[in-house]
Design a protein around this motif. Sequence first.
Motif, short mmCIF file in Angstrom:
data_model
loop_
_atom_site.label_atom_id
_atom_site.label_comp_id
_atom_site.label_asym_id
_atom_site.label_seq_id
_atom_site.Cartn_x
_atom_site.Cartn_y
_atom_site.Cartn_z
N LYS A 2 56.70 -77.41 -2.92
CA LYS A 2 56.01 -77.57 -4.20
C LYS A 2 56.82 -76.84 -5.27
O LYS A 2 57.64 -75.98 -4.95
CB LYS A 2 54.59 -77.04 -4.12
CG LYS A 2 54.45 -75.56 -3.93
CD LYS A 2 52.99 -75.16 -3.90
CE LYS A 2 52.85 -73.65 -3.94
NZ LYS A 2 51.47 -73.24 -4.07
N THR A 61 55.38 -82.50 -2.91
CA THR A 61 55.46 -83.43 -1.79
C THR A 61 54.04 -83.61 -1.29
O THR A 61 53.33 -82.62 -1.06
CB THR A 61 56.36 -82.87 -0.67
OG1 THR A 61 57.67 -82.65 -1.20
CG2 THR A 61 56.43 -83.83 0.50
N ASN A 81 54.48 -78.17 2.96
CA ASN A 81 55.23 -79.10 2.11
C ASN A 81 55.75 -78.38 0.87
O ASN A 81 55.06 -77.52 0.31
CB ASN A 81 54.34 -80.28 1.68
CG ASN A 81 54.31 -81.37 2.72
OD1 ASN A 81 55.13 -81.41 3.63
ND2 ASN A 81 53.36 -82.26 2.61
#
Length: 153
Positions: free
Chosen positions: A100, A91, A98
């Motif tokens: 991953k 992302t 975020n």
Amino acid sequence: MNTPKRLEQALIKLYNAFHNNQLNPECCSACAVGNILDNHDSWKHLSDDHGSTDLSYVGRVHQRLGRRFNGYTPIELLQIEKTFLEACGFTVPLCHYNPKPKNSTNKDNLFNGLNAVVAYLCELEGIHNVMDYSRIFEFENEDPVYQFDVIYQ
């Protein structure tokens, strides 16, 4: 078909990086753009966030001056990297919160990333995706459009 020089050079570099295990989405000198730019990470200053397509001040200056890096503009480079990261399962932009992929250098993830990058690079050149093999199965009037010389050994 004549392959534009920048595309040919990028494909060779990405191919070699993939097969030599020198492709790493989380390293600015070993990611898709890092490899296209000869394993230099200076391109990371074109944006404030890895994986973002928003140009930083430095990126905007280079873009407005018409600078190209191994044939690609700053905005093209950022889009290449974003395409690569997203297709690898990240992302973007990359940051600690975020999601991953568990193994960012998994060959399947890297192949997905490269496949998306090659499609984008071909789109930039206005040519058909060189990795699209579906064309070899085209036919007209029950006959294949493309013929191949098959040598049996």
